[in-house]
Design a protein around this motif. Structure first.
Motif, short mmCIF file in Angstrom:
data_model
loop_
_atom_site.label_atom_id
_atom_site.label_comp_id
_atom_site.label_asym_id
_atom_site.label_seq_id
_atom_site.Cartn_x
_atom_site.Cartn_y
_atom_site.Cartn_z
N GLN B 14 0.83 -1.20 0.00
CA GLN B 14 0.00 0.00 0.00
C GLN B 14 0.87 1.25 0.00
N GLU B 15 0.37 2.25 -0.67
CA GLU B 15 1.05 3.55 -0.69
C GLU B 15 1.36 4.01 0.74
N GLY B 16 2.56 4.55 0.92
CA GLY B 16 2.96 5.05 2.23
C GLY B 16 3.75 4.06 3.06
N LYS B 17 3.65 2.78 2.71
CA LYS B 17 4.41 1.76 3.45
C LYS B 17 5.83 1.67 2.92
N THR B 18 6.67 0.94 3.66
CA THR B 18 8.04 0.70 3.21
C THR B 18 8.11 -0.60 2.42
N ALA B 19 8.67 -0.52 1.23
CA ALA B 19 8.88 -1.71 0.41
C ALA B 19 10.28 -2.23 0.68
N THR B 20 10.42 -3.54 0.85
CA THR B 20 11.73 -4.15 1.05
C THR B 20 11.92 -5.28 0.05
N LEU B 21 12.96 -5.15 -0.75
CA LEU B 21 13.28 -6.15 -1.77
C LEU B 21 14.60 -6.82 -1.39
N THR B 22 14.73 -8.11 -1.75
CA THR B 22 15.88 -8.89 -1.32
C THR B 22 16.69 -9.36 -2.51
N CYS B 23 17.99 -9.38 -2.31
CA CYS B 23 18.92 -9.91 -3.31
C CYS B 23 19.90 -10.82 -2.57
N ASN B 27 28.24 -18.39 -3.88
CA ASN B 27 29.46 -18.87 -4.53
C ASN B 27 30.46 -17.80 -4.94
N TYR B 28 30.33 -16.60 -4.41
CA TYR B 28 31.34 -15.59 -4.68
C TYR B 28 31.19 -14.44 -3.70
N SER B 29 32.14 -13.54 -3.73
CA SER B 29 32.11 -12.37 -2.84
C SER B 29 32.05 -11.12 -3.69
N THR B 65 21.21 -2.05 2.06
CA THR B 65 22.13 -2.65 3.03
C THR B 65 22.86 -3.82 2.39
N PHE B 66 24.00 -4.15 2.95
CA PHE B 66 24.85 -5.20 2.41
C PHE B 66 25.33 -6.03 3.59
N ASP B 67 24.89 -7.26 3.70
CA ASP B 67 25.26 -8.14 4.82
C ASP B 67 26.08 -9.30 4.26
N THR B 68 27.39 -9.23 4.46
CA THR B 68 28.27 -10.26 3.88
C THR B 68 28.15 -11.59 4.63
N THR B 69 27.64 -11.55 5.86
CA THR B 69 27.45 -12.79 6.61
C THR B 69 26.25 -13.56 6.06
N LEU B 70 25.17 -12.84 5.83
CA LEU B 70 23.97 -13.45 5.27
C LEU B 70 24.05 -13.58 3.74
N LYS B 71 25.05 -12.97 3.13
CA LYS B 71 25.20 -12.95 1.66
C LYS B 71 23.94 -12.37 1.03
#
Lengths: 113, 113
Positions: B14-23, B27-29, B65-71
């Motif tokens: 819904q408009e006004g909410k925060t959207a969170t997308l995941t990537c 096998n690499y860094s 954000t970038f979490d190298t532990t969680l990849k």
């Protein structure tokens, strides 16, 4: 502002025709790329070039060739178009090696009948 | 082989909410993670880049954000608007100077008024 332009937004060709897609960038970028994008498959790299007259195959080069005679121009050639080459073709450029932002053109929607 | 994955299901909010997308990557860094926006029938447009030694990056209503532990990288749009509706792609380059990015297939975001 970086500008990447592509010769056509929409193109319709017949099976067996030779097709040229042209891409021009105006920011003196070293690297240029050709991708195709299909629903559910994402962006797939066809060819890239890191210098004038240099080219390297990407993930799906079969049925395609490229030409880079000048730094600002990178052409994608379909030697004999087939219906499975119907797709959205995207050109991109980036400044340096070592990973850099890619600047994309508007895309060419190619239909092969 | 190096892999980068995004949720293929569309995200409806819904408009006004925060959207969170995941990537997610395996096998690499990655040396970088980048996020692009793509509107239908257009080329992707660069939004944000985050480096491997950075935890968070912001630009107006966007946060990465970038979490190298969680990849994993998360892409947030706060106070979302219907105009934010688009497909969002993440892309990365492996450490070691590769200039060939790997793109995820993208997640479609639909913001309802």
């Amino acid at each position: 502002d970086v500008k990447v332009t592509q010769s056509s937004r929409y193109l319709v060709k017949r099976t067996g025709e030779k097709v040229f897609l042209e891409c021009v960038q105006d920011m003196d970028h070293e690297n240029m790329f050709w991708y195709r994008q299909d629903p559910g498959l994402g962006l797939r790299l066809i060819y890239f070039s890191y210098d004038v007259k240099m080219k390297e195959k990407g993930d799906i080069p079969e049925g395609y060739s490229v030409s880079r005679e000048k730094k600002e121009r990178f052409s994608l050639i379909l030697e004999s178009a087939s219906t499975n080459q119907t797709s959205m073709y995207l050109c991109a450029s980036s400044l340096t090696q070592g990973g850099d932002t890619q600047y994309f053109g508007p895309g060419t929607r190619l239909t092969v009948l | 082989s190096q892999k980068i994955e995004q949720n293929s299901e569309a995200l409806n909010i819904q408009e006004g909410k925060t959207a969170t997308l995941t990537c997610n990557y395996t096998n690499y860094s990655p040396a970088y993670l980048q996020w692009y926006r793509q509107d239908p029938g257009r080329g992707p447009v660069f939004l944000l880049l985050i480096r491997e030694n950075e935890k968070e990056k912001r630009k107006e209503r966007l946060k990465v954000t970038f979490d190298t532990t969680l990849k994993q990288s998360l892409f947030h749009i706060t106070a979302s608007q219907p105009a934010d509706s688009a497909t969002y792609l993440c892309a990365s380059h492996a450490s070691g100077g590769s200039y060939i990015p790997t793109f995820g297939r993208g997640t479609s975001l639909i913001v309802h008024p």
